[in-house]
Design a protein around this motif. Structure first.
Motif, PDB file in Angstrom:
ATOM      1  N   MET A  28     -75.178  52.840-105.126  1.00 52.99           N
ATOM      2  CA  MET A  28     -76.030  54.041-105.072  1.00 52.99           C
ATOM      3  C   MET A  28     -77.099  53.907-103.991  1.00 52.99           C
ATOM      4  O   MET A  28     -77.633  54.902-103.530  1.00 52.99           O
ATOM      5  CB  MET A  28     -76.762  54.245-106.402  1.00 52.99           C
ATOM      6  N   GLY A  29     -77.424  52.665-103.654  1.00 50.09           N
ATOM      7  CA  GLY A  29     -78.488  52.430-102.685  1.00 50.09           C
ATOM      8  C   GLY A  29     -79.824  52.143-103.333  1.00 50.09           C
ATOM      9  O   GLY A  29     -80.865  52.189-102.666  1.00 50.09           O
ATOM     10  N   VAL A  30     -79.824  51.836-104.639  1.00 51.55           N
ATOM     11  CA  VAL A  30     -81.069  51.461-105.307  1.00 51.55           C
ATOM     12  C   VAL A  30     -81.610  50.209-104.625  1.00 51.55           C
ATOM     13  O   VAL A  30     -80.877  49.239-104.440  1.00 51.55           O
ATOM     14  CB  VAL A  30     -80.854  51.206-106.820  1.00 51.55           C
ATOM     15  N   THR A  31     -82.880  50.242-104.256  1.00 48.54           N
ATOM     16  CA  THR A  31     -83.508  49.132-103.551  1.00 48.54           C
ATOM     17  C   THR A  31     -84.876  48.844-104.162  1.00 48.54           C
ATOM     18  O   THR A  31     -85.664  49.762-104.355  1.00 48.54           O
ATOM     19  CB  THR A  31     -83.697  49.484-102.054  1.00 48.54           C
ATOM     20  N   ALA A  32     -85.121  47.591-104.458  1.00 49.33           N
ATOM     21  CA  ALA A  32     -86.461  47.175-104.888  1.00 49.33           C
ATOM     22  C   ALA A  32     -87.325  47.098-103.638  1.00 49.33           C
ATOM     23  O   ALA A  32     -86.970  46.410-102.683  1.00 49.33           O
ATOM     24  CB  ALA A  32     -86.398  45.824-105.590  1.00 49.33           C
ATOM     25  N   VAL A  33     -88.445  47.812-103.635  1.00 57.22           N
ATOM     26  CA  VAL A  33     -89.313  47.807-102.457  1.00 57.22           C
ATOM     27  C   VAL A  33     -90.597  47.012-102.674  1.00 57.22           C
ATOM     28  O   VAL A  33     -91.198  46.538-101.721  1.00 57.22           O
ATOM     29  CB  VAL A  33     -89.655  49.239-101.983  1.00 57.22           C
ATOM     30  N   GLU A  34     -90.975  46.854-103.938  1.00 55.96           N
ATOM     31  CA  GLU A  34     -92.155  46.047-104.258  1.00 55.96           C
ATOM     32  C   GLU A  34     -91.975  45.492-105.666  1.00 55.96           C
ATOM     33  O   GLU A  34     -91.779  46.253-106.611  1.00 55.96           O
ATOM     34  CB  GLU A  34     -93.419  46.901-104.191  1.00 55.96           C
ATOM     35  N   VAL A  35     -92.024  44.186-105.771  1.00 56.65           N
ATOM     36  CA  VAL A  35     -91.874  43.532-107.072  1.00 56.65           C
ATOM     37  C   VAL A  35     -92.846  42.370-107.123  1.00 56.65           C
ATOM     38  O   VAL A  35     -92.831  41.493-106.259  1.00 56.65           O
ATOM     39  CB  VAL A  35     -90.428  43.012-107.288  1.00 56.65           C
ATOM     40  N   ARG A  36     -93.685  42.391-108.135  1.00 53.23           N
ATOM     41  CA  ARG A  36     -94.642  41.310-108.361  1.00 53.23           C
ATOM     42  C   ARG A  36     -94.865  41.223-109.869  1.00 53.23           C
ATOM     43  O   ARG A  36     -94.475  42.132-110.603  1.00 53.23           O
ATOM     44  CB  ARG A  36     -95.935  41.559-107.594  1.00 53.23           C
ATOM     45  N   PRO A  37     -95.486  40.162-110.345  1.00 51.36           N
ATOM     46  CA  PRO A  37     -95.720  40.077-111.790  1.00 51.36           C
ATOM     47  C   PRO A  37     -96.415  41.330-112.324  1.00 51.36           C
ATOM     48  O   PRO A  37     -97.446  41.760-111.803  1.00 51.36           O
ATOM     49  CB  PRO A  37     -96.606  38.838-111.924  1.00 51.36           C
ATOM     50  N   GLY A  38     -95.782  41.960-113.294  1.00 52.87           N
ATOM     51  CA  GLY A  38     -96.335  43.140-113.934  1.00 52.87           C
ATOM     52  C   GLY A  38     -96.135  44.453-113.207  1.00 52.87           C
ATOM     53  O   GLY A  38     -96.587  45.497-113.664  1.00 52.87           O
ATOM     54  N   PHE A  39     -95.427  44.463-112.087  1.00 55.16           N
ATOM     55  CA  PHE A  39     -95.228  45.709-111.337  1.00 55.16           C
ATOM     56  C   PHE A  39     -93.913  45.678-110.577  1.00 55.16           C
ATOM     57  O   PHE A  39     -93.525  44.649-110.016  1.00 55.16           O
ATOM     58  CB  PHE A  39     -96.354  45.922-110.317  1.00 55.16           C
ATOM     59  N   ALA A  40     -93.258  46.840-110.540  1.00 54.66           N
ATOM     60  CA  ALA A  40     -92.066  46.982-109.710  1.00 54.66           C
ATOM     61  C   ALA A  40     -91.948  48.428-109.240  1.00 54.66           C
ATOM     62  O   ALA A  40     -92.342  49.364-109.949  1.00 54.66           O
ATOM     63  CB  ALA A  40     -90.803  46.576-110.459  1.00 54.66           C
ATOM     64  N   ALA A  41     -91.422  48.588-108.032  1.00 49.33           N
ATOM     65  CA  ALA A  41     -91.115  49.899-107.470  1.00 49.33           C
ATOM     66  C   ALA A  41     -89.740  49.824-106.816  1.00 49.33           C
ATOM     67  O   ALA A  41     -89.412  48.843-106.145  1.00 49.33           O
ATOM     68  CB  ALA A  41     -92.164  50.306-106.431  1.00 49.33           C
ATOM     69  N   THR A  42     -88.952  50.854-107.048  1.00 52.85           N
ATOM     70  CA  THR A  42     -87.612  50.944-106.496  1.00 52.85           C
ATOM     71  C   THR A  42     -87.444  52.309-105.828  1.00 52.85           C
ATOM     72  O   THR A  42     -88.161  53.257-106.142  1.00 52.85           O
ATOM     73  CB  THR A  42     -86.536  50.792-107.594  1.00 52.85           C
ATOM     74  N   THR A  43     -86.484  52.395-104.929  1.00 54.54           N
ATOM     75  CA  THR A  43     -86.154  53.667-104.294  1.00 54.54           C
ATOM     76  C   THR A  43     -84.649  53.860-104.324  1.00 54.54           C
ATOM     77  O   THR A  43     -83.884  52.910-104.517  1.00 54.54           O
ATOM     78  CB  THR A  43     -86.628  53.713-102.821  1.00 54.54           C
ATOM     79  N   VAL A  44     -84.249  55.104-104.102  1.00 56.91           N
ATOM     80  CA  VAL A  44     -82.833  55.428-103.948  1.00 56.91           C
ATOM     81  C   VAL A  44     -82.749  56.671-103.061  1.00 56.91           C
ATOM     82  O   VAL A  44     -83.576  57.581-103.178  1.00 56.91           O
ATOM     83  CB  VAL A  44     -82.126  55.625-105.312  1.00 56.91           C
ATOM     84  N   PRO A  45     -81.772  56.700-102.156  1.00 55.61           N
ATOM     85  CA  PRO A  45     -81.653  57.858-101.258  1.00 55.61           C
ATOM     86  C   PRO A  45     -80.959  59.041-101.923  1.00 55.61           C
ATOM     87  O   PRO A  45     -80.131  58.869-102.821  1.00 55.61           O
ATOM     88  CB  PRO A  45     -80.803  57.315-100.109  1.00 55.61           C
ATOM     89  N   ILE A  46     -81.281  60.224-101.451  1.00 52.92           N
ATOM     90  CA  ILE A  46     -80.580  61.423-101.913  1.00 52.92           C
ATOM     91  C   ILE A  46     -79.156  61.449-101.354  1.00 52.92           C
ATOM     92  O   ILE A  46     -78.228  61.864-102.046  1.00 52.92           O
ATOM     93  CB  ILE A  46     -81.355  62.718-101.536  1.00 52.92           C
ATOM     94  N   GLU A  47     -78.989  60.954-100.121  1.00 51.40           N
ATOM     95  CA  GLU A  47     -77.670  60.985 -99.492  1.00 51.40           C
ATOM     96  C   GLU A  47     -76.665  60.166-100.293  1.00 51.40           C
ATOM     97  O   GLU A  47     -76.886  59.000-100.598  1.00 51.40           O
ATOM     98  CB  GLU A  47     -77.742  60.444 -98.063  1.00 51.40           C
ATOM     99  N   GLY A  48     -75.571  60.811-100.659  1.00 51.89           N
ATOM    100  CA  GLY A  48     -74.532  60.152-101.438  1.00 51.89           C
ATOM    101  C   GLY A  48     -74.779  60.167-102.935  1.00 51.89           C
ATOM    102  O   GLY A  48     -73.957  59.692-103.708  1.00 51.89           O
ATOM    103  N   ASN A  49     -75.916  60.712-103.359  1.00 52.59           N
ATOM    104  CA  ASN A  49     -76.286  60.708-104.782  1.00 52.59           C
ATOM    105  C   ASN A  49     -76.564  62.107-105.318  1.00 52.59           C
ATOM    106  O   ASN A  49     -77.276  62.274-106.305  1.00 52.59           O
ATOM    107  CB  ASN A  49     -77.506  59.813-105.000  1.00 52.59           C
ATOM    108  N   GLY A  50     -75.979  63.102-104.646  1.00 54.95           N
ATOM    109  CA  GLY A  50     -76.200  64.483-105.057  1.00 54.95           C
ATOM    110  C   GLY A  50     -75.234  64.936-106.135  1.00 54.95           C
ATOM    111  O   GLY A  50     -74.283  64.248-106.488  1.00 54.95           O
ATOM    112  N   ASN A  51     -75.523  66.104-106.646  1.00 55.26           N
ATOM    113  CA  ASN A  51     -74.662  66.720-107.652  1.00 55.26           C
ATOM    114  C   ASN A  51     -74.200  68.095-107.152  1.00 55.26           C
ATOM    115  O   ASN A  51     -74.443  68.462-106.004  1.00 55.26           O
ATOM    116  CB  ASN A  51     -75.378  66.825-109.003  1.00 55.26           C
ATOM    117  N   HIS A  52     -73.564  68.865-108.009  1.00 54.81           N
ATOM    118  CA  HIS A  52     -73.027  70.171-107.636  1.00 54.81           C
ATOM    119  C   HIS A  52     -74.118  71.223-107.427  1.00 54.81           C
ATOM    120  O   HIS A  52     -73.835  72.323-106.970  1.00 54.81           O
ATOM    121  CB  HIS A  52     -72.014  70.639-108.691  1.00 54.81           C
ATOM    122  N   PHE A  53     -75.381  70.902-107.722  1.00 58.92           N
ATOM    123  CA  PHE A  53     -76.500  71.817-107.475  1.00 58.92           C
ATOM    124  C   PHE A  53     -77.218  71.496-106.163  1.00 58.92           C
ATOM    125  O   PHE A  53     -78.176  72.167-105.792  1.00 58.92           O
ATOM    126  CB  PHE A  53     -77.540  71.741-108.605  1.00 58.92           C
ATOM    127  N   GLY A  54     -76.824  70.410-105.504  1.00 57.68           N
ATOM    128  CA  GLY A  54     -77.495  70.006-104.277  1.00 57.68           C
ATOM    129  C   GLY A  54     -78.770  69.212-104.525  1.00 57.68           C
ATOM    130  O   GLY A  54     -79.607  69.068-103.639  1.00 57.68           O
TER     131      GLY A  54
END
Length: 155
Positions: A28-54
């Motif tokens: 899917m392209g899920v990517t951890a962008v910031e991870v430290r004790p007690g905190f995490a942030a991830t991202t994922v692109p819209i490209e390739g992860n759309g549905n029938h509504f766009g």
């Protein structure tokens, strides 16, 4: 010589592990962008992860937020003694996502101490993790509330 302790590259560790432990999230392209004790942030692109509504497919929004529980556990707890698992997760869709998204979650220090102590004493400890998922403009598109467990190996 510095007294500063170097933090392991937790985001790199999580990203390397995703390819082999959760290949569908990696694809899917899920990517951890910031991870430290007690905190995490991830991202994922819209490209390739759309549905029938766009817009972004609901399962992708779920995944980018659910991954946070494992990412935080990797950076926060003793991985040689414990592993995380998700027991339940509720997703609350707030607005359609038409861009890449970012998910973030925080586990407070007092809760980390409680989980660590309980898992050491009982072999497991449940905890709740709330995440916010926002689009490229910072608009809240989803929220999750997950029940996770830190469990001792062999339990």
């Amino acid at each position: 010589m510095s007294d500063e302790v170097e933090t392991p590259p937790f985001a790199e560790i999580v990203n390397g592990a995703l390819e082999f432990t959760i290949p569908v999230a990696h694809r899917m392209g899920v990517t951890a962008v910031e991870v430290r004790p007690g905190f995490a942030a991830t991202t994922v692109p819209i490209e390739g992860n759309g549905n029938h509504f766009g817009t972004m497919y609901a399962g992708v929004l779920f995944t980018v937020a659910e991954i946070l529980g494992g990412a935080i556990a990797i950076a926060t707890f003793d991985n040689s003694a414990f592993y995380p698992l998700v027991k339940d997760l509720h997703v609350f869709f707030r607005k359609a996502a038409k861009t890449d998204v970012r998910a973030e979650a925080t586990l407070p220090a007092a809760e980390i101490a409680r989980i660590t102590e309980e898992a050491a004493a009982k072999g497991k400890s449940d905890f709740t993790l709330r995440a916010a998922v926002t689009d490229a403009d910072g608009v809240l598109v989803a929220e999750t509330e997950g029940l996770y467990q830190l469990r001792a190996h062999g339990k």
